[in-house]
Design a protein around this motif. Structure first.
Motif, PDB file in Angstrom:
ATOM      1  N   GLN A 135       0.823  -1.200   0.000  1.00 36.85           N
ATOM      2  CA  GLN A 135       0.000   0.000   0.000  1.00 36.85           C
ATOM      3  C   GLN A 135       0.864   1.260   0.000  1.00 36.85           C
ATOM      4  N   ILE A 136       1.985   1.229   0.698  1.00 39.37           N
ATOM      5  CA  ILE A 136       2.881   2.389   0.721  1.00 39.37           C
ATOM      6  C   ILE A 136       3.499   2.621  -0.647  1.00 39.37           C
ATOM      7  N   SER A 137       3.873   1.570  -1.339  1.00 39.40           N
ATOM      8  CA  SER A 137       4.476   1.735  -2.672  1.00 39.40           C
ATOM      9  C   SER A 137       3.461   2.230  -3.695  1.00 39.40           C
ATOM     10  N   ASN A 138       2.157   2.026  -3.467  1.00 39.45           N
ATOM     11  CA  ASN A 138       1.128   2.476  -4.387  1.00 39.45           C
ATOM     12  C   ASN A 138       0.638   3.889  -4.104  1.00 39.45           C
ATOM     13  N   LEU A 139       1.140   4.540  -3.041  1.00 39.66           N
ATOM     14  CA  LEU A 139       0.720   5.881  -2.710  1.00 39.66           C
ATOM     15  C   LEU A 139       1.262   6.865  -3.743  1.00 39.66           C
ATOM     16  N   ALA A 140       0.464   7.902  -4.019  1.00 39.22           N
ATOM     17  CA  ALA A 140       0.900   8.955  -4.948  1.00 39.22           C
ATOM     18  C   ALA A 140       1.797   9.922  -4.187  1.00 39.22           C
ATOM     19  N   THR A 141       3.088   9.884  -4.451  1.00 40.06           N
ATOM     20  CA  THR A 141       4.045  10.762  -3.791  1.00 40.06           C
ATOM     21  C   THR A 141       4.973  11.363  -4.830  1.00 40.06           C
ATOM     22  N   ARG A 142       5.658  12.453  -4.478  1.00 37.17           N
ATOM     23  CA  ARG A 142       6.582  13.109  -5.403  1.00 37.17           C
ATOM     24  C   ARG A 142       7.937  12.423  -5.405  1.00 37.17           C
TER      25      ARG A 142
END
Length: 143
Positions: A135-142
């Motif tokens: 779930q953390i790797s699929n988060l939209a982050t910069r």
């Protein structure tokens, strides 16, 4: 003294009103072929929450059983479960029961069970959110 006696009787009255007629079931569980005691076998009273496991000598005791007629179920891994019906428990008496379990050949099949995450965590007292690495790797982050 005259005032204390009625108070004492009134305090002890609920004990006599709510007492039940309790008995005990005791016995042994053994191998039907060899006669050896089965340590760790489970003996349950069907339809109730009463039961016990056998000790190293195959003996068990189920205490505090209300008087009545019950069906016992004995189980042990590698043995056929056994039921004994019409076991009568009497008030303040011990009912002796000896059970013999027959060995059972176990098949080599594997049962697959998939655990699922509970929707509500009953152990937490506040809002809790947990994330796994996917779930953390699929988060939209910069970055």
């Amino acid at each position: 003294m005259r005032k204390i006696l009625p108070i004492a009787v009134a305090m002890l009255m609920p004990i006599f009103l709510f007492s039940q007629e309790l008995g005990k079931i005791a016995g042994t569980v053994q191998d039907a072929q060899t006669g050896e005691p089965l340590s760790g076998a489970n003996v349950l009273i069907e339809g109730t929450s009463f039961g016990a496991a056998t000790d190293n000598e195959g003996a068990f005791r189920i205490m505090g059983v209300p008087a009545g007629v019950y069906t016992l179920r004995a189980e042990f891994i590698g043995y056929q479960p056994m039921r004994m019906s019409n076991v009568r428990v009497s008030y303040r008496l011990t009912t002796d029961v000896d059970l013999s379990l027959a060995p059972e050949a176990l098949e080599g099949s594997v049962v697959n069970v998939t655990a699922e995450k509970a929707l509500i965590n009953t152990n937490s007292t506040n809002a809790v959110r947990s994330f796994d690495s996917e779930q953390i790797s699929n988060l939209a982050t910069r970055d």
